[in-house]
Motif scaffolding. Structure first.
Motif, mmCIF file in Angstrom:
data_model
loop_
_atom_site.group_PDB
_atom_site.id
_atom_site.type_symbol
_atom_site.label_atom_id
_atom_site.label_comp_id
_atom_site.label_asym_id
_atom_site.label_seq_id
_atom_site.Cartn_x
_atom_site.Cartn_y
_atom_site.Cartn_z
ATOM 1 N N PHE A 1 -9.301 4.652 -1.007
ATOM 2 C CA PHE A 1 -9.827 5.656 -0.065
ATOM 3 C C PHE A 1 -8.898 6.866 0.010
ATOM 4 C CE2 PHE A 1 -11.130 1.430 1.344
ATOM 5 C CZ PHE A 1 -12.501 1.579 1.453
ATOM 6 N N GLN A 2 -9.494 7.990 0.439
ATOM 7 C CA GLN A 2 -8.709 9.214 0.579
ATOM 8 C C GLN A 2 -7.561 9.031 1.575
ATOM 9 O OE1 GLN A 2 -11.047 12.614 1.728
ATOM 10 N NE2 GLN A 2 -9.265 13.980 1.873
ATOM 11 N N ASN A 3 -7.871 8.316 2.704
ATOM 12 C CA ASN A 3 -6.848 8.123 3.749
ATOM 13 C C ASN A 3 -6.112 6.789 3.586
ATOM 14 O OD1 ASN A 3 -7.344 10.556 5.176
ATOM 15 N ND2 ASN A 3 -9.229 9.649 5.968
ATOM 16 N N TYR A 4 -6.194 6.227 2.393
ATOM 17 C CA TYR A 4 -5.475 4.997 2.007
ATOM 18 C C TYR A 4 -6.044 3.748 2.697
ATOM 19 C CZ TYR A 4 -2.384 9.081 1.746
ATOM 20 O OH TYR A 4 -1.921 10.343 1.593
ATOM 21 N N ASN A 5 -6.359 3.882 4.015
ATOM 22 C CA ASN A 5 -6.921 2.760 4.783
ATOM 23 C C ASN A 5 -6.096 1.476 4.680
ATOM 24 O OD1 ASN A 5 -8.910 4.631 5.245
ATOM 25 N ND2 ASN A 5 -10.603 3.203 4.912
ATOM 26 N N LEU A 6 -4.776 1.629 4.781
ATOM 27 C CA LEU A 6 -3.922 0.438 4.808
ATOM 28 C C LEU A 6 -3.860 -0.080 6.243
ATOM 29 C CD1 LEU A 6 -0.971 1.707 2.562
ATOM 30 C CD2 LEU A 6 -2.912 0.275 1.876
ATOM 31 N N VAL A 7 -3.660 -1.380 6.388
ATOM 32 C CA VAL A 7 -3.525 -1.948 7.741
ATOM 33 C C VAL A 7 -2.118 -1.594 8.232
ATOM 34 C CG1 VAL A 7 -3.556 -4.052 9.129
ATOM 35 C CG2 VAL A 7 -5.107 -3.826 7.189
ATOM 36 N N THR A 48 -0.166 -2.489 10.541
ATOM 37 C CA THR A 48 0.790 -3.498 11.033
ATOM 38 C C THR A 48 1.246 -4.458 9.932
ATOM 39 O OG1 THR A 48 -1.126 -4.798 11.701
ATOM 40 C CG2 THR A 48 -0.048 -3.493 13.421
ATOM 41 N N LEU A 49 0.705 -4.257 8.724
ATOM 42 C CA LEU A 49 1.088 -5.138 7.611
ATOM 43 C C LEU A 49 1.987 -4.388 6.632
ATOM 44 C CD1 LEU A 49 -2.321 -6.910 6.773
ATOM 45 C CD2 LEU A 49 -0.529 -7.651 8.358
ATOM 46 N N SER A 50 2.890 -5.125 6.016
ATOM 47 C CA SER A 50 3.764 -4.523 5.008
ATOM 48 C C SER A 50 2.948 -4.224 3.749
ATOM 49 C CB SER A 50 4.901 -5.484 4.672
ATOM 50 O OG SER A 50 4.379 -6.618 4.003
ATOM 51 N N ALA A 51 3.583 -3.525 2.804
ATOM 52 C CA ALA A 51 2.910 -3.207 1.536
ATOM 53 C C ALA A 51 2.457 -4.490 0.850
ATOM 54 C CB ALA A 51 3.885 -2.439 0.645
ATOM 55 N N LEU A 52 3.334 -5.475 0.827
ATOM 56 C CA LEU A 52 3.011 -6.755 0.181
ATOM 57 C C LEU A 52 1.824 -7.428 0.877
ATOM 58 C CD1 LEU A 52 3.904 -8.900 -1.922
ATOM 59 C CD2 LEU A 52 5.348 -9.888 -0.149
ATOM 60 N N GLU A 53 1.861 -7.446 2.212
ATOM 61 C CA GLU A 53 0.787 -8.104 2.976
ATOM 62 C C GLU A 53 -0.541 -7.376 2.817
ATOM 63 O OE1 GLU A 53 3.586 -9.970 6.548
ATOM 64 O OE2 GLU A 53 2.857 -7.888 6.661
ATOM 65 N N ASN A 54 -0.462 -6.035 2.733
ATOM 66 C CA ASN A 54 -1.688 -5.273 2.527
ATOM 67 C C ASN A 54 -2.340 -5.639 1.200
ATOM 68 O OD1 ASN A 54 -2.799 -3.034 4.351
ATOM 69 N ND2 ASN A 54 -0.582 -2.837 4.664
ATOM 70 N N VAL A 55 -1.526 -5.794 0.180
ATOM 71 C CA VAL A 55 -2.072 -6.153 -1.134
ATOM 72 C C VAL A 55 -2.607 -7.592 -1.097
ATOM 73 C CG1 VAL A 55 -1.512 -6.428 -3.585
ATOM 74 C CG2 VAL A 55 -0.544 -4.514 -2.293
ATOM 75 N N GLU A 56 -1.851 -8.465 -0.434
ATOM 76 C CA GLU A 56 -2.295 -9.865 -0.310
ATOM 77 C C GLU A 56 -3.634 -9.974 0.415
ATOM 78 O OE1 GLU A 56 1.949 -11.750 0.657
ATOM 79 O OE2 GLU A 56 0.257 -13.100 0.971
ATOM 80 N N LEU A 80 6.400 -0.966 5.981
ATOM 81 C CA LEU A 80 5.105 -0.725 6.621
ATOM 82 C C LEU A 80 4.537 0.585 6.083
ATOM 83 C CD1 LEU A 80 5.954 -1.640 10.338
ATOM 84 C CD2 LEU A 80 4.597 -2.979 8.730
ATOM 85 N N PRO A 81 3.219 0.776 6.149
ATOM 86 C CA PRO A 81 2.627 2.019 5.650
ATOM 87 C C PRO A 81 3.282 3.268 6.234
ATOM 88 C CG PRO A 81 0.914 0.433 6.097
ATOM 89 C CD PRO A 81 2.196 -0.191 6.554
ATOM 90 N N ALA A 82 3.631 3.218 7.519
ATOM 91 C CA ALA A 82 4.218 4.388 8.169
ATOM 92 C C ALA A 82 5.579 4.739 7.575
ATOM 93 C CB ALA A 82 4.351 4.140 9.667
ATOM 94 N N GLU A 83 6.182 3.769 6.884
ATOM 95 C CA GLU A 83 7.510 4.009 6.313
ATOM 96 C C GLU A 83 7.421 4.484 4.850
ATOM 97 O OE1 GLU A 83 9.646 0.442 8.912
ATOM 98 O OE2 GLU A 83 8.900 0.058 6.900
ATOM 99 N N LEU A 84 6.182 4.692 4.384
ATOM 100 C CA LEU A 84 5.980 5.116 2.992
ATOM 101 C C LEU A 84 5.397 6.528 2.957
ATOM 102 C CD1 LEU A 84 4.282 1.830 1.694
ATOM 103 C CD2 LEU A 84 6.666 2.498 1.341
ATOM 104 N N SER A 85 5.669 7.235 1.855
ATOM 105 C CA SER A 85 5.085 8.576 1.677
ATOM 106 C C SER A 85 3.593 8.434 1.357
ATOM 107 C CB SER A 85 5.795 9.295 0.526
ATOM 108 O OG SER A 85 5.471 8.641 -0.709
#
Lengths: 497, 227
Positions: free
Chosen positions: B93-99, B101-109, B142-147
């Motif tokens: 998605f354009q806005n990434y739509n990551l959760v 409260t989940l880490s990068a690993l958890e989002n992929v899982e 967390l998503p907020a900690e990523l560019s």
């Protein structure tokens, strides 16, 4: 947080309610002992006024009794052991009938008496021919009659507590009447009855070998006030009893049910009430059978007042009763309202949380999460919130209980043995020896106890509070989860976009 | 190459209330083959997102057929569509739509959760694909900690981890600067080639559209090929 506040309120109210119940229980225990489920008494109809017709409270002093002193007054010392005013007795057949009732685990008995000791001097009516048939208005001295050379002294009121009344000086008389309560206790049964709510502070308790012997166990408050100690003697009905033990109340009451305890057979013989008792204490085999036993007792002893713990609890009045009613009514409704609001807040927060997280749930659905996965996720989060809310609520509740206990309001509990529910558990009495009047029985037999009300959060209450929080979490989870499950992924993502 | 999608006379209308209807897709006929790299362009409100939803099994057409891998998505239940999405379709998605409260690993899982894999398998697969997108050092962030670029890499990893038949990307570079845009497009292209995945991108960006093999234009719900 709403759930936490609701749980905290419920825990606090429950803890205070539990404290009130404990206080009521303490009052009941102090009145008729731990382990007693039913008490059976007989109460006479109170006299309308102090007319002095009760011969049991008279000193019949023969005209030639005592010594005449230099002033022509006759000096007397008389001691009597009489049935406690307002009390009637049961015969052996009644006790046997109680023992034979199905479901009864144990029966013990007691005989409540009052010791009266008259010391003093009276004008020597037999020699100087004075008549005292009329009394001076305003005098506290009861009527003194001297028919045919016999002086009769009738105290208007006999208290059950250890009191010393100083007599008046009418007609040159100068005397005192010392009274204290005496209880003859059945030594054959333990664990039930008035001594079960006492703690031995020195000496020993009765054994069955004490039957037939003149030994006494004293209430510690009474012993202190009279400077009586172990191995000393106490005069009861003109007989010296050896003091073998000192007892204190094991409840919050300052005193036990009687000033002095003696073996039942001694109480019966000294008070000339052979083979009778004033109180029957019944212990049920099972708490579920108490009401049936009470019904059977009423049928077997129709003249008796049969009181269960619940009956007696209903006779408790005073601020403890008020507190109990307050907790029962206001507290209960307050808890229900608070919990309902807490549940609604939890559900509202969860469903609004689902709305806030539309993008998240829409994305998860786009990833292939089925509705049940979403419901499970929301419900699990909600349950975790419920547990957290419960723990925070329990902590807040504990803090509230601590604050409540720091203030520990003192409440007063009063019992009336003439209450409709039927009492008959004579406690310590009030009033001086001449505190007469129509209500003297009530004043003599009622009991008032001051108790510091302490809230108590039991493990059961804590578990219930956490369970309520969990329930709130589950309810919120179900509502929130269903709302999340209804989201259609395309609409969810479109609405976010 | 086999046909991955076959759209026949697909119509999608939305009710606007008071009996008024909006036609988002009007008699769309389209065939997409496996492994194709397609860009869909068109003005806002032209029907791009609606078409993507039909292709992504997120919605059903009002009429017509959407054959995906031999099955008509229009006739499938919600649960079956979820299963198709879980196994075969990846979204970016354009806005990434990551959760958040989940880490990068958890989002992929999270993408593997509906497939009933064990936690260990999910974690190892997620680590592998995060490593492939160059985020092995950021797996617990967390998503907020990523560019923005890193977040989109996590989103691509999330789409890739299930080894789907197709990745549908809705303006995947819309929120990124030019340098990051090129990095992301290079990554998507590499993964497409390496894994043999069909890649369909909705974009306004002509430079992105120029990188693909086949360009479609959609206007007022009508799809046309751009030569």
């Amino acid at each position: 947080m709403g759930l936490a506040l609701g749980v905290a309120l419920v825990l606090t109210v429950s803890a205070v309610s539990n404290g009130v119940q404990k206080s009521q229980s303490q009052v009941l225990q102090s009145l008729y002992g731990v382990g007693t489920d039913i008490s059976v008494t007989k109460v006479v109809t109170p006299d309308a006024g102090g007319d002095g017709q009760n011969n049991g409270r008279r000193f019949n002093i023969g005209g030639g009794a005592g010594q005449v002193d230099a002033n022509g007054n006759r000096v007397f010392a008389r001691s009597r052991l009489i049935l406690m005013p307002g009390t009637e007795t049961f015969d052996v057949a009644s006790v046997t009938a109680a023992k034979n009732i199905s479901g009864v685990d144990g029966v013990t008995t007691s005989l409540k008496l009052t010791s009266l000791t008259f010391n003093g001097q009276l004008p020597d009516f037999a020699n100087n021919g004075q008549s005292s048939s009329s009394s001076t208005p305003g005098m506290s001295l009861p009527p003194i009659a001297a028919p045919s050379g016999t002086d009769v002294v009738t105290p208007n009121s006999i208290p059950s507590g250890g009191r010393k009344g100083n007599g008046g000086g009418g007609f040159g008389s100068n005397f005192s009447i010392d009274t204290f309560s005496v209880m003859g206790v059945d030594l054959s049964v333990s664990g039930v009855g008035p001594l079960s709510s006492t703690t031995l502070t020195s000496g020993r308790v009765f054994t069955q070998a004490d039957s037939g012997t003149q030994v006494a166990v004293l209430d510690s408050t009474y012993a202190t006030s009279k400077t009586l100690a172990i191995n000393g003697t106490v005069s009861i009905g003109g007989k010296d009893f050896k003091i073998v033990g000192i007892l204190a109340s094991s409840t919050s009451e300052a005193e036990t049910a009687s000033n002095v305890y003696i073996p039942l057979d001694q109480a019966q013989s000294l008070s000339t009430n052979p083979d009778v008792v004033s109180n029957i204490y019944v212990k049920a085999k099972s708490s579920s059978g108490i009401n049936q036993i009470a019904t059977d007792l009423k049928a077997a002893l129709p003249d008796a007042t049969v009181s269960t713990t619940a009956d007696l609890a209903s006779t408790i009045s005073g601020s403890l009763s008020t507190a109990s009613n307050l907790i029962d009514n206001l507290g209960r409704w307050l808890s229900i309202i608070a919990l309902t609001i807490a549940f609604l807040i939890a559900i509202l927060f969860t469903t609004s949380g689902v709305t806030r997280r539309t993008r998240e749930f829409g994305t998860l659905k786009a990833l292939g999460w089925k509705s049940r996965h979403i419901v499970r996720q929301v419900a699990a989060e909600s349950v975790v919130h419920g547990v957290l809310g419960g723990l925070i609520g329990v902590s807040l509740g504990f803090a509230s209980v601590k604050v409540f206990n720091a203030f520990a309001p003192t409440v007063q509990a009063s019992t009336s043995p003439f209450a409709a529910a039927g009492g008959g558990f004579a406690g310590r009495g009030g009033g001086g020896p001449f505190g007469g009047g129509g209500g003297r029985f009530a004043s003599a037999l009622g009991s008032t106890v001051n108790i510091a009300l302490k809230a108590s959060a039991t493990p059961g209450i804590i578990a219930s509070a956490i369970a309520l929080a969990l329930l709130g979490g589950i309810l919120a989870g179900v509502f929130g989860g269903l709302r999340a499950a209804r989201l259609r992924p395309a609409e969810a993502l479109r609405s976010v976009a | 190459m086999s046909n991955l999608y076959e759209l026949s006379h697909v119509v999608k209308t939305y009710s606007k209330g008071r009996g008024e209807k909006i036609t988002a897709l009007s008699d769309v006929n389209l065939v997409i083959q496996s492994g194709e790299h397609i860009a869909i362009q068109g003005p806002t409100g032209g029907g791009k997102s609606t078409l993507l939803q039909m292709l992504g099994a997120l919605d059903r057409p009002t009429s017509g057929e959407v054959i995906f891998d031999g099955d008509d998505l229009a006739k499938k239940s919600d649960g079956s569509l979820s299963s198709v999405r879980a196994k075969s379709i990846g979204f970016v998605f354009q806005n990434y739509n990551l959760v958040p409260t989940l880490s990068a690993l958890e989002n992929v899982e999270a993408s593997l959760a509906p497939l009933g894999m064990s936690k260990k398998t999910r974690e190892s697969s997620a680590l592998e694909v995060l490593n492939a997108v160059g985020l092995s050092e950021r797996i617990h962030h967390l998503p907020a900690e990523l560019s923005g670029g890193q977040q989109q890499r996590v989103a691509i990893a999330r789409a890739m981890v299930k080894k789907p038949r197709v990745i549908l990307a809705d303006e995947p570079t819309g929120n990124l600067d030019e340098a990051t845009r090129d990095e992301i497009m290079d990554l998507l292209e590499k993964l497409r080639v390496d894994e043999g995945i069909t890649l369909i991108i909705v974009t306004h960006d002509t430079s992105v559209a120029k990188r693909v093999q086949r360009r479609l234009k959609i206007h007022n719900g009508v799809v046309t090929e751009v030569k």
